[in-house]
Every structure is written in C-alpha cells, then in structure tokens.
Design a protein around this motif. Structure first.
Motif, PDB file in Angstrom:
ATOM      1  N   UNK B  73       0.832  -1.204   0.000  1.00 29.08           N
ATOM      2  CA  UNK B  73       0.000   0.000   0.000  1.00 29.08           C
ATOM      3  C   UNK B  73       0.871   1.261   0.000  1.00 29.08           C
ATOM      4  N   UNK B  74       1.894   1.226   0.830  1.00 31.80           N
ATOM      5  CA  UNK B  74       2.766   2.397   0.914  1.00 31.80           C
ATOM      6  C   UNK B  74       3.489   2.617  -0.412  1.00 31.80           C
ATOM      7  N   UNK B  75       3.912   1.506  -1.002  1.00 34.11           N
ATOM      8  CA  UNK B  75       4.577   1.656  -2.299  1.00 34.11           C
ATOM      9  C   UNK B  75       3.629   2.327  -3.294  1.00 34.11           C
ATOM     10  N   UNK B  76       2.376   1.852  -3.297  1.00 32.77           N
ATOM     11  CA  UNK B  76       1.400   2.422  -4.225  1.00 32.77           C
ATOM     12  C   UNK B  76       1.208   3.912  -3.966  1.00 32.77           C
ATOM     13  N   UNK B  77       1.121   4.259  -2.695  1.00 33.72           N
ATOM     14  CA  UNK B  77       0.875   5.667  -2.345  1.00 33.72           C
ATOM     15  C   UNK B  77       2.044   6.540  -2.794  1.00 33.72           C
ATOM     16  N   UNK B  78       3.249   6.088  -2.475  1.00 34.53           N
ATOM     17  CA  UNK B  78       4.404   6.914  -2.848  1.00 34.53           C
ATOM     18  C   UNK B  78       4.532   6.961  -4.374  1.00 34.53           C
TER      19      UNK B  78
END
Lengths: 711, 288
Positions: B73-78
C-alpha cells in the motif's frame, strides 16, 4: 479582493489547499493541516457585504465543523492586508521581533562580560566608515537601515578588520529592525563561525531558514526575502570561506566564494535586501569579485561600507581624552573597540596609572580580566596559567581550522591538550576541595573569554577577535618564526590585537610570522608589515596586485625593491615613496594625500589616480593627439585582443577589468596605460560604472571589427 | 535558488509523511543524506560509478510500518506521487523454503524542478537525480539494525559459525511469524467486536489506522445495531482497498472514525441511510 485567483495563489503559497466545492461566488474555502489539527478558512471576496456573506458561509462552516475542522471566517479589505495577515501569522512577526530584541540583549550582556566590572551598560559607538569609497558623516546604522526601505534589490557589504565591530554592527541593525513596531521588514540573522565541518553556503542558508521559520517552507521564506519583507543579515561571511593556504591566488579563492555569491545573487531580485559583513578579504578586492559585481550591476545595487579605526574621542570622556593625550603615547594605536571600552570603564585610579604607562594597557586589560575570572569562577588558576591554557585552545583552532566548537568537544580538547595545566591547577586545591579533571575542564569551558556562539546550538567560541588574536599572537611569537596555520584567517586577529602594543612586541610578532607571511595574500601582507614594523620595505612583492590598502605616515621602499606590481584602489596619506626602488609599478585608482616622492621615473605609472599636490602627474593631458587612423598600434591590438580573443566569434562582455590588461610581459605598464587612453580617445573604449573597468563603446562595434580585421 | 540536497530531503520526507498521514497509516519515517565522505567512499569503491552507473541513494528515506500488510500500500501511495524507476527496484522475493532478510527498496526520480538545481558540483556526474525509498516493518527494522552492526559489518566474525548464523536468521523467521500472528490477533479481536456489536472498536481494530477520536456517532451505531447485515458489509471492506481509495480520491478530512465510516460507505457499501447522514461536503468531494 475581487481577484479570486490572487487569493488562491497566496493561500497556496502558505500551504493551504483550495477547496472549490465548498467555495461560492462570494467566498473561497481553504483547508490547512498542521500536525493533527485540521483548519478551514473561508475568505470573503467582498468585505463590504460582511453580514450577508457571513450568513452564506454558515452552512459550509457547519459542515466543516461536523467533519472535524476548526473553522475561521476571514474578511480582508485588500490583497495587501491579506498578504500581511498571512505573513504576520505564519512568520509570527510579533514574537520574532521580540525574540530578536532578546538576542540583542544577550549580545549586550556578552559584551559586558568582556569588560571590567565597572561597565554596567553597553552602548554601540559609531565608527567612521567609507561608503562606496567616500567618507560618510551619517550614522552608520541609520544609513544602512534607511537604505533597506528603498525600492529595488540591494546588497550591503560591511567590511571591517578583525575585532572592529562587525558583529556589533549586525546586532545594531537587527535590533533597529526589530524595534520598528509592526512596520518594515523583519531581520533574519545568521552569524557564521567556522566549525569543523565543510560548509556550503546555500545549505547553511536553507538549514538556518528551516530552523528559524519552521512553520513555512523554505520556498516561502525565499520568496519573502525576495519581496523584501525579510532582510537577510549574514554576519562573518568570510568564516565560511576557506583559504587555500598555499599559493594565494585570488581567483581560486573566489571560485570558492562564487557559489555563495551566486546564491546571494539569485536571492537579490525584486525588493530583496541582504546585508553581509566580512573581514576585509582579498576576495572582495579581487578582479573576479569586481566582475561578479559588474555582472549583476544591472540587477541589484551594491553598497560597500568599510569600517575604519574607531576614533578615540568617541569613546572617552573629554577629561580622560585630555589625560591620555598629554602622554607621549600615540593614541591612534589604541583604536580598538575592546581597549577603548576598557579605558572607558576602568576606575579613575586605574585610568591614571594606565596613562602613566600606556604601553601596558593591553597587558593590564588581560591581567585584570584573568584575575576577575579567578574570582568569578573561584578558580585557582593564575593569570599565567590561564594564558597558557587559552593559548593552547587558540592554537588548536589555528591548527585545525575552526573558530567554534560544541561545548562537549571543547571540553574534550581541554582535557586532551591542556591536561598538564589542569593537573597543576588541581594540586593547588586541598584534597577535600580538589575538583575532578572533568569539573575543571567544564569550568574552563565557561571561561569569561569564551562565549556561546549566538546562532549555533551550544557552540563555544572566543568572546571576540581581539582576545582570540591575542592568544594566537602569543603562540606565534613562541614559535619563533616557524608558525604556520591552516588558514590565513588567523593572522589578522593576531596582528590587530598586537597593533596597540610596543614596537618591540609588534616586531616580535612580525618575526614570528616570517614563514606564514609567504602564504598571505599580498595586500594583507603589506598591511600587516606596515602595522607591525611601521614601514614597508621587504622583498616579496614582485609581480603581485595590492588592493584597498589605506596607509598613512610611512616610507615606501626606502630600502628594498618593488617590481612588476599593481596597486589598486589604495589610499596613501602623508607617506614618502622612494620611486628609485620602484620598477614597473602601476597605481590604478589610488589616492595620494600629502604624499611625496623622491623622483618620478618612467617606470612608475598612474591610471585614474588623485593627489592633493603635484604627486600624480596628470598624464591624461599628454598625448592628446587627434589620432583616428585606421591602424592600431601593437599595444592597442593587444588590448583589443584581450577584450575580443582570437577565435571567439563575439565579444562576450561589455565591461572589462583594467587590471587584466596589465598582466603581460610584452609591453611596459606605461605602454599599456597609454594604449588604454588612446583607445578611449578613439571612442572605442569608455569609462564604465566602476572606475576599475572600461567598457566597449557599443556604437563602435563595426569600426572595431574593421580595425581588427574581423569584419 | 540552488536547493541543497538537505532541503530536498526535508521536502521529500514532508511530502511522503503528509501522504501517509492523510490516510491514517501507522508508521515511522527516517531519512539520511549520504555524507560527502561516504559518497566519496562509494564512488571510489567501484569504477562503474560515473560511467555505467550513478549513485541513487544520495537521499535515502525509510518508512517503517507497524503492519506488514501495508508494505504494498505504501509503495502504491508513494508511487502515485513520485515516478518509480522500475528498472532500479530491488524487492526480494519471498521463498517458501527459506527465511531471510527481505529487501524492499524502490528508486524514485526526483521531481524535475528539484533536480534542476541540485547542487553537488563535481559529483553531479556520479549522482543520479533520484532518491531511494526503503519500506520495512518495525520488527524487521529492529532485527536489521542489530544484524547490520554485528554481522553484516563484520562478516569475518561469523566465518565458520554457520549454526549461529542460521539461528540469527531463525530469529528473523520468528519475527515474521509474530508479525503475521499480530495481524491475526487484531482481526480476531475485530471479529469479536463485530459479534458483540461494539462498532467503534470493530472499526478501530479492523482497520488499524491512526484515528483522532474514539467512537462513531451514536445514531450510526444505532443504525448498525439495527441492521447487522449492513454492519457486516462495513466489516468486509478490505483494509488495503480503503487506504488506496483514500489516497486516490485525496481524502483530506480529519481521521475521525465517523469520517472514515462515511467514506467507506461512499466507496464501497453505498447505503442510502448512511448517505443521508453524510455531510454534503464529503459527498461532493469524495464521490469521484
């Protein structure tokens, strides 16, 4: 306020998000998040319809509050009001001014700490100064501050020798700005001192900006600097320049300074005001700096202030002045703010005894301060031991090229380098009262001659350059001519602090500098030779450029020989020049007041020089021959080639530094001077803004091409 | 104005934090700028720097997560904010038969306006206009810290001690297990709250976000209590989907349980009764 787009741009600048869905034709909605707080501001576009719009805002307001926002309704009369309100809020202007005033008070306390106990209040005393080369009568602080209200970008450079009040001047300026209640720009002040890390100006600048104004982004700060709401005051600019330490070449030093100057140059747009203080440095006198100024001359104005020696009469009461002038002592030698403050504040008995022996003023000052320190910190350390200790710290700074250090590291240095003194001192206490090594080292780190640097968290430095210089000088003399420091920065404080000493002591210092002097830039070297020996006669000035000297009452090369040298922007008073010992020496833009010479020879040249007697022969009048021939003399060709080098397709710059034409062995200086004049007569070259420059006459481009065979 | 790498680093950290905060993720963020010395060491260590490759981690940012299911999720957000350099991603595959330290490092291009004034004079040839993001969990971060200083940096100390080395890896295995177990515990707890109709607690434990308040409004709780089927729909909203949608739609409201609940309804459950309760503002703004 009808311009909604402007309002949106302004709010966005400060990190607000525009919320179109919540906005209406009459008001705009913004949200702003700070930490866990969510704020929403509704801004009316029509301040006159307050009650109607307030009602309109209600439902959005309630909706926002239900979602957990803190809300605010805003009615500004104009974009300017809005801009000011945002600036005042985000920059905490009121607190910022108060904080600056507090810093000023702390600074005053710091000064008092270095004075005898009789000193109860601190007063800034004006020193004479030159503004753009001319002596000014206006109060310095007033002059600098009033220039900050003018429109347009302005760089003010305040130069002064070590210990002559740069920091005090900076504090006066920021205090004055802080006291402009609610009006005028706020100061952003950074005091540089050299620490052990390599430093890049723009990084330091951004870091300081971020630390000081943490609720806005650095971009906003930079924008406000450009807009003129924040005046940047950079104290001790030279501290972040590291001299190369070997062969001194002013252009290579400038290369180091250039990125910093470029950063400053980029900031100086719109209405930006930047003040920087620096020791007189070769950097600011060099040709590359002149070119930098010239390059930016259309973009911003530069005011250069040069602080001169303080005048004794401004510091001492008439009665004390009379007493001291009745002695045989040359009181101008005492023109140092620390000494003058000392003489101002000592009690009458001490003052009379000092008058009996003014050669001892410096010694007495240090002795009384160190004795007071024993009292103040209940320190059983004799003035001599303290001197040894302070010398050790000063020389560690010279060896390792720093002027401030964290308290922790300073304590370590004390333990490491001054261990034997600490142990001797410990023996003087009874076993019961004996402090531990750590405790004693900590006490010493609080010595009255050290102080917390104002800007760097917990960093400690010498309280002023005079004190610092004194201990550097002691070390230099002890080294008997072998002393070399990592940077020439450390020489000036030593020389300045020894200038008030007796002839023998000054000479000792000069002897101590005999190795180091080869690493000094020639202008500093000549100045120090004069300050310490009283005249100028040494070899070693061959082929150099000397800039911005201000020398009085001396003999120039009564002995010794000077050759292939260019003096630039120097002022000589009441001095005698033995021109028979001058070979191929050129004076550019120099003033000679009440000077004399042995006899004028062909190989001494003047260009744009002035004197109040017959000293300078007005050669400009000579050679007034109407010469508009189609041929260039060799020297004229040489000069034009410097301006338009073979191989380049166009002339890159309009302005050219005169000094550069003299760097050749193909022509004598006299020939070159003549060549420049001829080209001016022909209307090819003309005077530029600055006397150090000539500029190409644009209208004569086509003629130049033809003359040079490049058409 | 030249922007220093330090200033860029600070901006990046702020931007990433603000993204993660606005969706309520639980994390810690660290960043570092390579010192000039370590930069030079790295350049000297390999001739390829300056030729075929450039240093990509002058600025390094590490996001340390409370929960391993947030990594993607964090990868997607960044990656929705910065351009991922897909060729330079180093993500270790999880292998079924072995436990080992997993890298999750992604290289992003710096926003072009930042790089244009990146000031690292002579080193510019050696430094890419990128920053590196490492994503980890708190447990693996703790293990890595110790392993880095006491094994990675002194490999010789471990020569011939394969048993001990294997045991240290075993510790990592048990930490990974613990991470997984923890998520299961929270899920169990959420399910228990669902069954006992503790709606606020259910949402808190199920979605594991940094809420700013404690409870759902009473009238919403009543609606759910009267319609357990509806409550189940909310219980079944997938956590990573919720967070991704919050990011996609630019959720900017305070992380109140109510607000997130309304949002879930907008993106997934779509219950009319709840729509009626939802502030118009959120309906307008999030109905993307």
């Amino acid at each position: 306020m009808k311009d909604a787009q402007k309002v949106i741009t302004l709010f966005r600048k400060y990190g607000f998000e525009y919320r179109g869905n919540i906005s209406s034709n009459d008001y705009l909605a913004f949200t702003y998040k700070s930490g866990f707080f969510h704020n929403a501001e509704l801004v009316s576009l029509y301040p006159n319809d307050k009650s109607k719009i307030e009602k309109e805002m209600e439902s959005s307001l309630r909706s926002l509050e239900r979602l957990g926002f803190s809300t605010k309704k805003s009615f500004y009369d104009s974009i300017d009001d809005l801009e000011k309100a945002l600036f005042d809020g985000f920059f905490n202007v009121r607190d910022w001014r108060a904080k600056t005033r507090k810093e000023y008070d702390e600074h005053s306390d710091k000064i008092l700490k270095s004075l005898p106990s009789d000193a109860v209040n601190y007063n800034y005393i004006n020193v004479p100064y030159l503004k753009n080369g001319k002596l000014s009568e206006i109060d310095l602080i007033k002059d600098v501050c009033s220039s900050l209200t003018l429109d347009g970008p302005l760089l003010s450079i305040i130069e002064a020798p070590a210990g002559f009040g740069k920091t005090c001047t900076s504090y006066e300026i920021i205090n004055k700005l802080a006291n402009n209640n609610d009006r005028g720009p706020i100061p952003f002040f950074t005091e540089f001192s050299r620490d052990r890390q390599a430093r890049i100006f723009s990084h330091i600048f951004i870091r300081e900006v971020d630390r000081s104004f943490n609720s806005v982004s650095s971009d906003v700060v930079i924008e406000e600097v450009k807009g003129g709401r924040i005046v940047v005051v950079l104290d001790g600019f030279d501290e972040i320049l590291h001299d190369s330490g070997s062969d001194i070449d002013s252009s290579s030093k400038f290369e180091e300074a250039e990125p910093m100057l470029e950063t400053i140059g980029e900031l100086l747009t719109d209405n930006a005001k930047i003040i920087l203080t620096s020791r007189r440095s070769a950097i600011f006198d060099g040709e590359v700096f002149s070119e930098w100024m010239e390059r930016y001359s259309d973009k911003f104005k530069i005011n250069r202030y040069r602080l001169e020696k303080p005048e004794v009469k401004d510091w001492l009461s008439p009665s004390r002045l009379r007493m001291i002038s009745e002695t045989e002592i040359n009181i101008t030698r005492l023109s140092n703010p620390v000494l003058l403050s000392y003489l101002r504040f000592v009690d009458d008995v001490t003052f009379s005894s000092l008058c009996a022996n003014t050669e001892k003023v410096v010694e007495q000052y240090f002795k009384s301060m160190l004795e007071r320190e024993m009292d103040r910190q209940q320190l059983r350390m004799s003035p001599d031991q303290q001197k040894e200790f302070l010398k050790i710290i000063a020389s560690d700074m010279c060896d390792n090229d720093y002027t401030s250090d964290s308290k922790e590291r300073l304590i370590n240095t004390i333990k490491e380098k001054a261990g034997s003194i600490i142990n001797e001192v410990r023996k003087l206490y009874s076993p019961k009262d004996r402090p531990t090594i750590d405790k004693l080292a900590t006490t010493l780190s609080n010595h009255a001659f050290f102080d917390r640097s104002n800007r760097k968290d917990g960093h400690i430095e010498f309280i002023n350059e005079f004190v610092f210089g004194n201990y550097i000088a002691e070390k230099i003399i002890e080294c008997e001519g072998n002393w070399i420091s990592s940077d020439e920065r450390f020489v000036e404080p030593a020389v300045s602090s020894y200038a008030p000493r007796s002839g023998a002591e000054r000479l000792n210092l000069w002897v101590g500098l005999s190795e180091m002097k080869y690493f000094l830039d020639p202008s500093s070297r000549m100045k120090f030779e004069w300050m310490l020996t009283g005249d100028i006669s040494e070899d070693g000035y061959a082929g150099v450029e000397i800039s911005s000297l201000n020398i009085r009452s001396t003999d120039f090369f009564k002995e010794g020989i000077i050759k292939d040298c260019v003096f630039n922007d120097c002022t000589f008073n009441d001095s005698f020049f033995y021109f028979s010992n001058f070979h191929e020496v050129t004076f550019i833009n120099c003033n000679f007041w009440d000077c004399e010479h042995s006899k004028l020879l062909d190989n001494v040249n003047f260009y744009n020089c002035k004197s109040n007697n017959e000293f300078v022969q007005d050669e400009e009048i000579e050679d007034l021959v109407e010469d508009q021939s189609d041929f260039l003399t060799d020297v004229e060709k040489y000069i034009l080639h410097k301006i338009w080098p073979i191989g380049s397709t166009s002339i890159e710059r309009l302005h050219h530094f005169i000094g550069i034409f003299f760097k050749t062995n193909d022509f004598t200086k006299k020939e070159i001077t003549k060549g420049i004049r001829k080209l001016k007569q022909r209307g090819i070259l003309q005077d530029a803004h600055s006397v150090n420059f000539v500029e190409i006459n644009k209208e004569r481009f086509s003629d130049i091409k033809i003359l040079m065979g490049r058409s | 104005m030249n922007i220093s790498p330090a200033a860029i680093e600070k901006n990046l950290v702020e931007e990433i934090s603000s993204k993660l905060d606005s969706v309520g993720l639980m994390y810690r963020i660290f960043s570092r700028l390579k010192s000039e010395q370590s930069l030079n060491n790295k350049i000297e260590s390999n001739d390829e720097y300056g030729n075929s490759k450039k240093i990509q981690d002058l600025i390094g940012i590490r996001v340390v997560l409370y929960f391993s299911d947030d990594i993607e999720t964090v990868r997607k957000i960044v990656s929705s904010k910065f351009d991922e350099k897909s060729n330079d991603v180093s993500i270790d595959e999880v292998k079924k038969e072995e436990f080992r330290a997993i890298r999750y490092n992604i290289v992003y291009s710096l926003p072009s306006n930042d790089f244009s004034s990146f000031e690292f004079n002579s080193s510019t040839d050696f430094i890419d206009s990128t920053f590196e993001l490492q994503i980890r969990t708190i447990f693996s971060e703790g293990w890595h810290e110790i392993e880095h200083d006491l094994r990675y940096k002194c490999k010789n100390d471990w020569n011939g001690y394969d048993g001990e080395s294997r045991l240290l890896n075993g510790v990592y295995a048990s930490l990974e297990n613990s991470e997984w177990t923890m998520i299961k515990i929270f899920d169990e707890l959420a399910y228990s709250h669902y069954k006992s109709r503790q709606w606020s607690a259910m949402i808190r434990q199920k979605f594991r976000l940094r809420f700013v308040d404690e409870s759902l409004d009473d009238d919403i709780c009543n609606i759910l209590s009267n319609d357990v089927e509806l409550a189940k729909k909310f219980f079944r909203v997938e956590r990573s989907f919720l967070i991704s949608e919050m990011n996609r739609l630019g959720f900017y409201f305070p992380m109140k349980i109510n607000n997130v609940f309304y949002f879930m309804n907008i993106i997934s459950v779509k219950d009319q009764m709840i729509f009626k309760k939802t502030p118009a503002l959120m309906m307008e703004e999030m109905n993307g």
